[in-house]
Design a protein around this motif. Structure first.
Motif, PDB file in Angstrom:
ATOM      1  N   GLN A  32       0.833  -1.200   0.000  1.00  0.00           N
ATOM      2  CA  GLN A  32       0.000   0.000   0.000  1.00  0.00           C
ATOM      3  C   GLN A  32       0.876   1.262   0.000  1.00  0.00           C
ATOM      4  O   GLN A  32       0.635   2.188  -0.771  1.00  0.00           O
ATOM      5  N   ILE A  33       1.902   1.259   0.855  1.00  0.00           N
ATOM      6  CA  ILE A  33       2.803   2.416   0.901  1.00  0.00           C
ATOM      7  C   ILE A  33       3.491   2.579  -0.450  1.00  0.00           C
ATOM      8  O   ILE A  33       3.623   3.679  -0.972  1.00  0.00           O
ATOM      9  N   GLU A  34       3.906   1.425  -1.035  1.00  0.00           N
ATOM     10  CA  GLU A  34       4.593   1.485  -2.328  1.00  0.00           C
ATOM     11  C   GLU A  34       3.700   2.144  -3.384  1.00  0.00           C
ATOM     12  O   GLU A  34       4.141   3.038  -4.120  1.00  0.00           O
ATOM     13  N   ALA A  80      18.396  19.532   4.701  1.00  0.00           N
ATOM     14  CA  ALA A  80      17.132  19.257   4.012  1.00  0.00           C
ATOM     15  C   ALA A  80      16.547  17.963   4.547  1.00  0.00           C
ATOM     16  O   ALA A  80      17.229  16.934   4.590  1.00  0.00           O
ATOM     17  N   LEU A  81      15.296  18.010   4.994  1.00  0.00           N
ATOM     18  CA  LEU A  81      14.645  16.818   5.537  1.00  0.00           C
ATOM     19  C   LEU A  81      13.329  16.594   4.798  1.00  0.00           C
ATOM     20  O   LEU A  81      12.493  17.494   4.698  1.00  0.00           O
ATOM     21  N   LEU A  82      13.173  15.390   4.287  1.00  0.00           N
ATOM     22  CA  LEU A  82      12.055  15.072   3.407  1.00  0.00           C
ATOM     23  C   LEU A  82      10.737  14.943   4.177  1.00  0.00           C
ATOM     24  O   LEU A  82      10.693  14.345   5.239  1.00  0.00           O
ATOM     25  N   ARG A  83       9.692  15.514   3.618  1.00  0.00           N
ATOM     26  CA  ARG A  83       8.349  15.372   4.172  1.00  0.00           C
ATOM     27  C   ARG A  83       7.401  14.928   3.075  1.00  0.00           C
ATOM     28  O   ARG A  83       7.535  15.358   1.933  1.00  0.00           O
ATOM     29  N   TRP A  84       6.453  14.085   3.444  1.00  0.00           N
ATOM     30  CA  TRP A  84       5.441  13.627   2.501  1.00  0.00           C
ATOM     31  C   TRP A  84       4.101  14.172   2.982  1.00  0.00           C
ATOM     32  O   TRP A  84       3.624  13.790   4.040  1.00  0.00           O
ATOM     33  N   VAL A  85       3.546  15.074   2.211  1.00  0.00           N
ATOM     34  CA  VAL A  85       2.270  15.676   2.574  1.00  0.00           C
ATOM     35  C   VAL A  85       1.161  15.014   1.766  1.00  0.00           C
ATOM     36  O   VAL A  85       1.121  15.116   0.542  1.00  0.00           O
ATOM     37  N   ARG A  86       0.295  14.294   2.458  1.00  0.00           N
ATOM     38  CA  ARG A  86      -0.817  13.585   1.813  1.00  0.00           C
ATOM     39  C   ARG A  86      -1.893  14.598   1.391  1.00  0.00           C
ATOM     40  O   ARG A  86      -1.962  15.702   1.931  1.00  0.00           O
ATOM     41  N   PRO A  87      -2.729  14.208   0.438  1.00  0.00           N
ATOM     42  CA  PRO A  87      -3.764  15.140  -0.039  1.00  0.00           C
ATOM     43  C   PRO A  87      -4.661  15.672   1.083  1.00  0.00           C
ATOM     44  O   PRO A  87      -5.157  16.791   0.998  1.00  0.00           O
ATOM     45  N   ASP A  88      -4.835  14.893   2.162  1.00  0.00           N
ATOM     46  CA  ASP A  88      -5.661  15.377   3.278  1.00  0.00           C
ATOM     47  C   ASP A  88      -4.880  16.334   4.189  1.00  0.00           C
ATOM     48  O   ASP A  88      -5.399  16.776   5.217  1.00  0.00           O
ATOM     49  N   PRO A 125       9.654  10.804   7.505  1.00  0.00           N
ATOM     50  CA  PRO A 125      10.489  10.013   6.597  1.00  0.00           C
ATOM     51  C   PRO A 125      10.757   8.590   7.068  1.00  0.00           C
ATOM     52  O   PRO A 125      10.829   7.679   6.245  1.00  0.00           O
ATOM     53  N   LEU A 126      10.884   8.393   8.362  1.00  0.00           N
ATOM     54  CA  LEU A 126      11.221   7.044   8.811  1.00  0.00           C
ATOM     55  C   LEU A 126      10.078   6.058   8.578  1.00  0.00           C
ATOM     56  O   LEU A 126      10.287   4.855   8.586  1.00  0.00           O
ATOM     57  N   ARG A 127       8.855   6.572   8.323  1.00  0.00           N
ATOM     58  CA  ARG A 127       7.722   5.691   8.019  1.00  0.00           C
ATOM     59  C   ARG A 127       7.741   5.209   6.569  1.00  0.00           C
ATOM     60  O   ARG A 127       7.182   4.160   6.267  1.00  0.00           O
ATOM     61  N   PHE A 128       8.346   5.982   5.657  1.00  0.00           N
ATOM     62  CA  PHE A 128       8.255   5.555   4.256  1.00  0.00           C
ATOM     63  C   PHE A 128       9.597   5.386   3.537  1.00  0.00           C
ATOM     64  O   PHE A 128       9.661   4.733   2.506  1.00  0.00           O
ATOM     65  N   ILE A 129      10.673   5.955   4.086  1.00  0.00           N
ATOM     66  CA  ILE A 129      11.954   5.816   3.394  1.00  0.00           C
ATOM     67  C   ILE A 129      12.413   4.351   3.304  1.00  0.00           C
ATOM     68  O   ILE A 129      12.905   3.927   2.263  1.00  0.00           O
ATOM     69  N   PRO A 130      12.214   3.551   4.359  1.00  0.00           N
ATOM     70  CA  PRO A 130      12.586   2.142   4.216  1.00  0.00           C
ATOM     71  C   PRO A 130      11.861   1.446   3.048  1.00  0.00           C
ATOM     72  O   PRO A 130      12.474   0.644   2.340  1.00  0.00           O
TER      73      PRO A 130
END
Ligand code: C2E
Ligand code: MG
Ligand code: MG
Ligand code: MG
Length: 284
Positions: A26-28, A60-68, A74-79
């Protein structure tokens, strides 16, 4: 009874595996969508020279902003990005974005560095230096303002390949830094073989200063070693004035941490409320 329990255990186990696999898939899928829909954004955390309180650079630190509007750390999705290989594409975008940031800073007259975290997969990518060279050319960012952060574990394994990659990057004129220093297994003799310029002391050694005297000894030893080896040293995760005082007394003058600022969106960097910090006036 035992059989029933055994079956239950098996059932729970396979259920968990299933959930984990499902979550990964799902994350992928969401990551592919995130790339397509431009849902990634870089946040920037100031790096301060505590002798002068000048901002000398940013990480620079990556953030993923969901549509909501929710933000995924990052540690939730970088792996997942790493294990699927998607990190190479995301990582290339990060390099572009960070270099565009630097060239915007240059045009404001802010003489600052930008630190980029590299993932293991990116670091072993044969095209990395070529990509970096192209981005530097296209954005006009100065190579000597770009810092790549790698971790000790990326230097283990195939050390000859790692050294070759580091040398190729260094050839472009960029700076190399070891992130989370102290948490890996690199020996001092190894460290001497790698052409790195900077060590970042891991937050885990900083966070319990001044309560934990062991940690204080470790941090003091890392600082002394870095000086001996002619490496710049940066303390991560600095949150209190006591930690600042300790670092100053031990001649570690470069720090990052919530004491000064959390990572922020670019437009929020210029209204830091704690004090009017000077930007980029100091030489490294
Ligand atoms: P890192 O490179 O060691 O980054 C430092 C982390 O500590 C960041 O978490 C930052 O927000 C947090 N931090 C900074 N100061 C403080 C403090 O005073 N107190 C506390 N409690 N935390 C502090 P973040 O942004 O969640 O990133 C976590 C990790 O994810 C990073 O660790 C890095 O390994 C990875 N990461 C982040 N952005 C990227 C990226 O663009 N590419 C890659 N490959 N990895 C990234
Ligand atoms: Mg880092
Ligand atoms: Mg790290
Ligand atoms: Mg770190």
């Amino acid at each position: 009874e035992a059989k029933a329990r055994g079956r239950n255990t098996y059932h729970f186990f396979s259920q968990d595996l299933n959930d984990a696999a499902k979550e990964k898939l799902q994350i992928e899928n969401h990551l592919r969508e995130a790339i397509r829909e431009h849902q990634f954004v870089l946040y920037y955390q100031p790096k301060i020279d505590i002798r002068t309180n000048v901002v000398i650079g940013y990480e620079a630190l990556l953030r993923w902003v969901r549509p909501d509007g929710s933000m995924i750390p990052p540690l939730r999705f970088i792996p997942v990005a790493e294990s699927t290989g998607l990190i190479v594409e995301i990582g290339e975008w990060i390099i572009w974005e960070a270099c565009r940031f630097i060239s915007r800073q240059q045009s404001r007259g802010h003489d600052v560095t930008i630190s980029i975290n590299l993932s293991a997969r990116q670091f072993t990518d044969q095209n990395l230096a070529e990509v970096v060279e192209r981005v530097l050319q296209r954005t006009g960012a100065r190579a000597d303002k770009l810092i790549f952060e790698i971790t000790e574990s990326m230097l283990m394994g195939d050390t000859d390949a790692a050294i070759a990659q580091l040398n190729e990057l260094k050839g472009l004129g960029v700076t190399l830094s070891i992130d989370d220093f102290g948490t890996g297994y690199s020996s001092l003799s190894y460290l001497k073989r790698f052409p790195v310029d900077e060590l970042k002391i891991d937050r885990s050694f900083v966070k319990d200063i001044p309560a934990d005297t062991n940690d204080m000894d470790i941090v003091a030893a890392i600082i002394a070693m870095a000086q001996k080896m002619n490496l710049r040293v940066v303390a991560e995760g600095v949150e209190t004035i006591e930690q600042i005082e300790f670092l100053k007394n031990n001649a570690c003058y470069l720090v990052q941490g919530y004491y000064f600022s959390m990572p922020r969106a670019e437009q929020d960097l210029y209204n830091l409320s704690y004090q009017p910090l000077l930007i980029g006036a100091a030489e490294l």
